[in-house]
Write a protein that holds these residues in place. Structure first.
Motif, short mmCIF file in Angstrom:
data_model
loop_
_atom_site.label_atom_id
_atom_site.label_comp_id
_atom_site.label_asym_id
_atom_site.label_seq_id
_atom_site.Cartn_x
_atom_site.Cartn_y
_atom_site.Cartn_z
N SER A 1 29.10 29.22 38.14
CA SER A 1 29.61 28.68 36.67
C SER A 1 29.76 29.83 35.75
O SER A 1 30.54 29.72 34.77
N VAL A 2 28.93 30.87 36.22
CA VAL A 2 29.05 32.10 34.95
C VAL A 2 30.63 32.69 35.10
O VAL A 2 30.78 33.60 34.27
N ASN A 3 31.16 32.51 36.16
CA ASN A 3 32.40 33.10 36.43
C ASN A 3 33.62 32.45 35.87
O ASN A 3 34.70 33.01 36.09
N PHE B 1 34.55 20.68 43.78
CA PHE B 1 35.45 19.76 44.65
C PHE B 1 34.87 19.46 45.76
O PHE B 1 35.04 18.28 46.56
N MET B 2 34.41 20.40 46.65
CA MET B 2 33.69 20.38 47.95
C MET B 2 32.49 19.27 47.85
O MET B 2 32.34 18.61 48.58
N ALA B 3 31.84 19.41 46.58
CA ALA B 3 30.39 18.40 46.66
C ALA B 3 31.10 16.99 46.48
O ALA B 3 30.33 16.16 47.07
N ILE C 1 24.11 18.97 47.98
CA ILE C 1 23.08 19.79 47.59
C ILE C 1 23.59 21.19 47.48
O ILE C 1 23.68 22.01 46.54
N GLN C 2 23.90 21.83 48.60
CA GLN C 2 24.52 23.18 48.95
C GLN C 2 25.51 23.59 47.93
O GLN C 2 25.65 24.34 47.26
N MET C 3 26.64 22.76 47.82
CA MET C 3 27.80 23.01 46.98
C MET C 3 27.46 22.99 45.44
O MET C 3 28.15 23.49 44.75
N VAL C 4 26.71 21.86 45.08
CA VAL C 4 26.03 21.94 43.71
C VAL C 4 25.60 23.26 43.42
O VAL C 4 25.62 23.71 42.30
N VAL C 5 24.51 23.89 44.40
CA VAL C 5 24.02 25.01 43.91
C VAL C 5 25.17 26.21 44.01
O VAL C 5 24.93 26.94 43.01
N ILE C 6 25.88 26.12 44.80
CA ILE C 6 27.06 27.11 44.61
C ILE C 6 27.74 27.10 43.50
O ILE C 6 28.26 28.05 43.06
N ALA C 7 28.17 25.99 43.12
CA ALA C 7 28.92 25.59 41.84
C ALA C 7 28.11 26.14 40.61
O ALA C 7 28.80 26.73 39.77
N ASN D 1 39.14 33.82 39.59
CA ASN D 1 38.15 34.93 38.88
C ASN D 1 37.40 35.58 39.77
O ASN D 1 36.96 35.40 40.77
N ALA D 2 36.81 37.02 39.10
CA ALA D 2 36.27 37.79 39.57
C ALA D 2 34.64 36.99 40.05
O ALA D 2 34.27 36.50 39.09
N GLY D 3 34.44 37.13 41.41
CA GLY D 3 33.18 36.46 41.68
C GLY D 3 33.53 35.10 42.07
O GLY D 3 32.48 34.25 42.64
N GLY D 4 34.85 34.46 41.92
CA GLY D 4 35.19 32.84 42.03
C GLY D 4 34.55 32.08 41.04
O GLY D 4 33.47 32.40 40.34
N GLY D 5 35.25 31.02 40.85
CA GLY D 5 34.56 30.10 39.96
C GLY D 5 34.09 28.81 40.49
O GLY D 5 33.65 28.89 41.61
N TRP D 6 33.88 28.01 39.84
CA TRP D 6 32.96 26.67 40.13
C TRP D 6 33.80 25.53 40.68
O TRP D 6 33.19 24.65 40.97
N GLU D 7 35.21 25.46 40.29
CA GLU D 7 35.95 24.32 40.43
C GLU D 7 35.92 24.09 42.13
O GLU D 7 35.85 22.80 42.49
#
Length: 133
Positions: A90-92, A108-110, A80-86, A98-104
Motif C-alpha cells: 500500500s505504501v507504493n 484483486f487476488m484477495a 489472509i495472505q493477499m490482504v497482508v501483501i496488499a 510502481n516501484a515495489g509494486g502497488g496494492w491493486e
C-alpha cells in the motif's frame, strides 16, 4: 442449469488462482531460490522462515486448488495472505507497475480468493461426489 454455471465459475476461479499461485511459488523456488526468498522476506521485516512457508503454501495450495481439494480452506488462507501483501504494498500506491509494486493486484487476488472460498470446489473437482457433467 444454474448449478452447472456455478460449478463452472468455481472451476474457472480455481484454475486461475491455482495457476497464479503455482507460478509465484515456483518463481520463488526456481528463480529467486529458497535462500534468496528468505533473505527478501527478512529485508521487509519478516523472519526468513516465512519465505519458506510462503513457497510451500503457494506451490501446495496452487496444486490443491487445481485439483479442487480443500478449496475453501486454501482460499480462506489466501485471502489472509493477499490482504497482508496488499497492506505491505500500500505504501507504493495503486499501480503494480510502481516501484515495489502497488496494492491493486493483491487486493484483486484477495477478492478472487474470497469468492472462491464462498463458492467452494464445485462438482468439477477430483473429490466431487456429484459428477453429472
Amino acid at each position: 442449469m444454474k448449478q452447472y454455471q456455478t460449478d463452472l465459475a468455481s472451476l474457472m476461479l480455481r484454475v486461475a488462482l491455482g495457476v497464479m499461485f503455482l507460478a509465484h511459488g515456483l518463481t520463488k523456488l526456481l528463480v529467486f531460490t529458497p535462500a534468496g526468498t528468505a533473505q527478501y522476506f527478512e529485508s521487509i521485516g519478516f523472519p526468513g522462515f516465512v519465505g519458506y512457508l510462503t513457497m510451500v503454501f503457494e506451490i501446495g495450495g496452487g496444486l490443491l486448488l487445481l485439483l479442487g481439494i480443500l478449496t475453501r480452506i486454501v482460499s480462506s488462507l489466501t485471502v489472509i495472505q493477499m490482504v497482508v501483501i496488499a497492506f505491505i504494498h500500500s505504501v507504493n500506491g495503486w499501480s503494480f507497475s510502481n516501484a515495489g509494486g502497488g496494492w491493486e493486484y493483491p487486493a484483486f487476488m484477495a477478492l478472487t480468493a474470497l469468492s472462491l472460498a464462498l463458492l467452494g470446489s464445485g462438482r468439477f473437482s477430483v473429490l466431487s461426489k456429484n459428477r453429472e457433467y
